[in-house]
Design a protein around this motif. Structure first.
Motif, PDB file in Angstrom:
ATOM      1  N   ARG A  81       0.809  -1.214   0.000  1.00  0.00           N
ATOM      2  CA  ARG A  81       0.000   0.000   0.000  1.00  0.00           C
ATOM      3  C   ARG A  81       0.848   1.273   0.000  1.00  0.00           C
ATOM      4  NH1 ARG A  81      -5.225   1.562   1.181  1.00  0.00           N
ATOM      5  NH2 ARG A  81      -5.837  -0.612   1.357  1.00  0.00           N
ATOM      6  N   ASP A  82       1.925   1.308   0.765  1.00  0.00           N
ATOM      7  CA  ASP A  82       2.701   2.545   0.882  1.00  0.00           C
ATOM      8  C   ASP A  82       3.480   2.879  -0.388  1.00  0.00           C
ATOM      9  OD1 ASP A  82       4.401   0.414   1.127  1.00  0.00           O
ATOM     10  OD2 ASP A  82       5.481   1.176   2.858  1.00  0.00           O
ATOM     11  N   LEU A  83       3.554   1.962  -1.351  1.00  0.00           N
ATOM     12  CA  LEU A  83       4.257   2.210  -2.603  1.00  0.00           C
ATOM     13  C   LEU A  83       3.310   2.591  -3.740  1.00  0.00           C
ATOM     14  CD1 LEU A  83       6.844  -0.723  -2.550  1.00  0.00           C
ATOM     15  CD2 LEU A  83       7.232   1.664  -1.931  1.00  0.00           C
ATOM     16  N   ILE A  84       2.005   2.386  -3.512  1.00  0.00           N
ATOM     17  CA  ILE A  84       1.048   2.617  -4.589  1.00  0.00           C
ATOM     18  C   ILE A  84       0.940   4.093  -4.938  1.00  0.00           C
ATOM     19  CG2 ILE A  84      -1.417   2.508  -5.159  1.00  0.00           C
ATOM     20  CD1 ILE A  84      -1.496  -0.205  -3.791  1.00  0.00           C
ATOM     21  N   ALA A  85       0.887   4.965  -3.927  1.00  0.00           N
ATOM     22  CA  ALA A  85       0.789   6.405  -4.192  1.00  0.00           C
ATOM     23  C   ALA A  85       1.979   6.890  -5.010  1.00  0.00           C
ATOM     24  CB  ALA A  85       0.709   7.169  -2.870  1.00  0.00           C
ATOM     25  N   GLN A  86       3.156   6.355  -4.721  1.00  0.00           N
ATOM     26  CA  GLN A  86       4.359   6.749  -5.459  1.00  0.00           C
ATOM     27  C   GLN A  86       4.291   6.261  -6.901  1.00  0.00           C
ATOM     28  OE1 GLN A  86       7.962   5.591  -3.499  1.00  0.00           O
ATOM     29  NE2 GLN A  86       9.283   6.209  -5.196  1.00  0.00           N
ATOM     30  N   ALA A  87       3.810   5.033  -7.091  1.00  0.00           N
ATOM     31  CA  ALA A  87       3.704   4.472  -8.437  1.00  0.00           C
ATOM     32  C   ALA A  87       2.671   5.216  -9.275  1.00  0.00           C
ATOM     33  CB  ALA A  87       3.334   2.993  -8.355  1.00  0.00           C
ATOM     34  N   LEU A  88       1.620   5.687  -8.629  1.00  0.00           N
ATOM     35  CA  LEU A  88       0.563   6.398  -9.342  1.00  0.00           C
ATOM     36  C   LEU A  88       1.060   7.709  -9.959  1.00  0.00           C
ATOM     37  CD1 LEU A  88      -2.713   6.034  -7.250  1.00  0.00           C
ATOM     38  CD2 LEU A  88      -2.363   5.342  -9.609  1.00  0.00           C
ATOM     39  N   LYS A  89       2.049   8.331  -9.342  1.00  0.00           N
ATOM     40  CA  LYS A  89       2.568   9.596  -9.858  1.00  0.00           C
ATOM     41  C   LYS A  89       3.071   9.453 -11.291  1.00  0.00           C
ATOM     42  CE  LYS A  89       3.969  11.394  -5.336  1.00  0.00           C
ATOM     43  NZ  LYS A  89       5.119  11.836  -4.486  1.00  0.00           N
ATOM     44  N   TYR A  90       3.559   8.241 -11.627  1.00  0.00           N
ATOM     45  CA  TYR A  90       4.098   8.018 -12.966  1.00  0.00           C
ATOM     46  C   TYR A  90       3.030   7.512 -13.939  1.00  0.00           C
ATOM     47  CZ  TYR A  90       8.437   8.304 -10.330  1.00  0.00           C
ATOM     48  OH  TYR A  90       9.455   8.741  -9.513  1.00  0.00           O
ATOM     49  N   GLU A  91       1.895   7.072 -13.418  1.00  0.00           N
ATOM     50  CA  GLU A  91       0.846   6.502 -14.254  1.00  0.00           C
ATOM     51  C   GLU A  91      -0.303   7.466 -14.520  1.00  0.00           C
ATOM     52  OE1 GLU A  91       0.466   3.458 -15.615  1.00  0.00           O
ATOM     53  OE2 GLU A  91       2.355   2.594 -14.915  1.00  0.00           O
ATOM     54  N   ILE A  92      -0.547   8.351 -13.587  1.00  0.00           N
ATOM     55  CA  ILE A  92      -1.795   9.101 -13.572  1.00  0.00           C
ATOM     56  C   ILE A  92      -1.956  10.026 -14.777  1.00  0.00           C
ATOM     57  CG2 ILE A  92      -0.955  11.052 -12.200  1.00  0.00           C
ATOM     58  CD1 ILE A  92      -3.607  10.902 -10.675  1.00  0.00           C
ATOM     59  N   GLU A  93      -0.852  10.626 -15.259  1.00  0.00           N
ATOM     60  CA  GLU A  93      -0.957  11.567 -16.369  1.00  0.00           C
ATOM     61  C   GLU A  93      -1.393  10.888 -17.664  1.00  0.00           C
ATOM     62  OE1 GLU A  93       2.339  14.142 -16.877  1.00  0.00           O
ATOM     63  OE2 GLU A  93       2.471  14.672 -14.746  1.00  0.00           O
ATOM     64  N   GLU A  94      -1.158   9.589 -17.777  1.00  0.00           N
ATOM     65  CA  GLU A  94      -1.590   8.866 -18.968  1.00  0.00           C
ATOM     66  C   GLU A  94      -3.106   8.665 -18.992  1.00  0.00           C
ATOM     67  OE1 GLU A  94       0.472   5.238 -19.549  1.00  0.00           O
ATOM     68  OE2 GLU A  94       2.459   6.085 -19.145  1.00  0.00           O
ATOM     69  N   HIS A  95      -3.757   8.781 -17.840  1.00  0.00           N
ATOM     70  CA  HIS A  95      -5.181   8.480 -17.737  1.00  0.00           C
ATOM     71  C   HIS A  95      -6.043   9.725 -17.575  1.00  0.00           C
ATOM     72  CE1 HIS A  95      -4.455   4.124 -17.313  1.00  0.00           C
ATOM     73  NE2 HIS A  95      -3.356   4.505 -16.668  1.00  0.00           N
ATOM     74  N   ILE A  96      -5.415  10.893 -17.401  1.00  0.00           N
ATOM     75  CA  ILE A  96      -6.172  12.139 -17.241  1.00  0.00           C
ATOM     76  C   ILE A  96      -5.782  13.082 -18.377  1.00  0.00           C
ATOM     77  CG2 ILE A  96      -6.599  14.130 -15.765  1.00  0.00           C
ATOM     78  CD1 ILE A  96      -6.052  12.398 -13.359  1.00  0.00           C
ATOM     79  N   PRO A  97      -6.701  13.439 -19.267  1.00  0.00           N
ATOM     80  CA  PRO A  97      -6.362  14.246 -20.454  1.00  0.00           C
ATOM     81  C   PRO A  97      -6.284  15.742 -20.180  1.00  0.00           C
ATOM     82  CG  PRO A  97      -8.680  13.677 -20.503  1.00  0.00           C
ATOM     83  CD  PRO A  97      -8.109  13.000 -19.274  1.00  0.00           C
ATOM     84  N   TYR A  98      -5.867  16.112 -18.980  1.00  0.00           N
ATOM     85  CA  TYR A  98      -5.731  17.524 -18.616  1.00  0.00           C
ATOM     86  C   TYR A  98      -4.439  17.698 -17.829  1.00  0.00           C
ATOM     87  CZ  TYR A  98     -10.774  17.331 -19.499  1.00  0.00           C
ATOM     88  OH  TYR A  98     -11.996  17.120 -20.066  1.00  0.00           O
ATOM     89  N   PRO A  99      -3.874  18.900 -17.830  1.00  0.00           N
ATOM     90  CA  PRO A  99      -2.694  19.152 -16.977  1.00  0.00           C
ATOM     91  C   PRO A  99      -3.032  18.877 -15.520  1.00  0.00           C
ATOM     92  CG  PRO A  99      -3.019  20.951 -18.548  1.00  0.00           C
ATOM     93  CD  PRO A  99      -4.236  20.080 -18.647  1.00  0.00           C
ATOM     94  N   ALA A 128     -11.104  11.623 -11.058  1.00  0.00           N
ATOM     95  CA  ALA A 128     -10.562  12.969 -11.250  1.00  0.00           C
ATOM     96  C   ALA A 128     -11.649  13.900 -11.762  1.00  0.00           C
ATOM     97  CB  ALA A 128      -9.394  12.938 -12.237  1.00  0.00           C
ATOM     98  N   VAL A 129     -11.554  15.161 -11.373  1.00  0.00           N
ATOM     99  CA  VAL A 129     -12.514  16.166 -11.829  1.00  0.00           C
ATOM    100  C   VAL A 129     -11.757  17.487 -12.010  1.00  0.00           C
ATOM    101  CG1 VAL A 129     -13.166  16.755  -9.464  1.00  0.00           C
ATOM    102  CG2 VAL A 129     -14.720  17.295 -11.342  1.00  0.00           C
ATOM    103  N   ARG A 130     -12.135  18.235 -13.021  1.00  0.00           N
ATOM    104  CA  ARG A 130     -11.449  19.499 -13.285  1.00  0.00           C
ATOM    105  C   ARG A 130     -11.774  20.523 -12.191  1.00  0.00           C
ATOM    106  NH1 ARG A 130     -11.339  21.301 -19.471  1.00  0.00           N
ATOM    107  NH2 ARG A 130      -9.485  22.339 -18.645  1.00  0.00           N
ATOM    108  N   LYS A 131     -10.784  21.314 -11.852  1.00  0.00           N
ATOM    109  CA  LYS A 131     -10.973  22.328 -10.819  1.00  0.00           C
ATOM    110  C   LYS A 131     -12.025  23.351 -11.219  1.00  0.00           C
ATOM    111  CE  LYS A 131      -6.327  21.999  -8.823  1.00  0.00           C
ATOM    112  NZ  LYS A 131      -5.057  22.702  -8.538  1.00  0.00           N
TER     113      LYS A 131
END
Length: 231
Positions: A81-99, A128-131
């Motif tokens: 669990r404690d490594l998942i947040a770190q791994a997500l930092k490298y994956e998340i931009e591929e799944h969200i089409p916004y900065p 995710a939701v846009r600000k």
């Protein structure tokens, strides 16, 4: 305990007042506001509802429409669990089409935590939701003297209700759950109570197209996953 929730629909805002605990919660009162009215009128309407019902809390639960939210299930290698947040930092931009500086996001690990490192993969539900969508809600609540205790998605509320009400069925079976409103339908697939897949479709699509989409989802999982059968 008294709780207050605010639900946003296409052309209206509904305020709900609840009393009780998580195990036994009852609806006391609802009040509907026209979301097309000037913001000052909406704020006055919220304040009046709180005042007339002697509601002292400054916290409110905000529910937003599924159509305004991006939802993905991300597959990661088996991780603690404690490594998942770190791994997500490298994956998340591929799944969200916004900065990334334009969105709010949260995630939930799917499955039993005790099995995370023993499985072939780790599934993570990313929301995710846009600000620019959320910030007007936050401004509205702030001007009404309220703070959001949490922000949820309308279809997730229905899913959680089903999981709670039919817990044995979800624990023992593979379940295809279809929820929706006049705008969108949510197709969710659960195996042993764990969310395996979710997809949103416009509710106005032709019935034949909608049924074909469901069939594709079922066929894909039954052919790609050994022993997978929708009960």
């Amino acid at each position: 305990m008294i709780s207050v929730g605010l639900v946003k629909f296409v052309d209206k805002i509904k305020i709900v007042q609840l009393r009780g605990t998580y195990e036994k919660l009852g609806l006391i009162k609802t009040h509907t506001l026209d979301s097309n009215r000037p913001q000052t009128e909406i704020i006055s309407g919220i304040k009046r509802f709180l005042r007339e019902n002697n509601i002292k809390t400054k916290y409110i639960c905000l529910n937003i429409p599924r159509r305004q939210v991006l939802v993905n299930i991300i597959e990661l290698p088996p991780l603690k669990r404690d490594l998942i947040a770190q791994a997500l930092k490298y994956e998340i931009e591929e799944h969200i089409p916004y900065p990334m500086n334009e969105v709010y996001y949260d995630y939930q690990i799917l499955g039993d935590e005790a099995c995370l490192v023993n499985e072939k993969k780790t599934n993570v539900l990313l929301v995710a939701v846009r600000k620019e969508i959320i910030d007007p809600y936050l401004q509205l609540l702030s001007q009404a003297g309220l703070k959001p205790k949490f922000i949820d998605v309308d279809s997730f509320g229905i899913i959680n209700l089903c999981l709670e009400s039919f817990s044995n069925e979800f624990k023992q079976n593979t379940v295809l759950l279809i929820t929706g409103d006049s705008e969108y339908s949510e197709i969710s697939l659960f195996k042993n109570e764990n969310l395996e897949f979710t997809k949103s479709l416009p509710s106005l699509v032709d019935d034949t197209v909608f049924l074909e989409e469901i069939k594709k989802i079922i066929d894909y999982f039954q052919t790609s996953t050994s022993g997978f059968k929708v009960d």
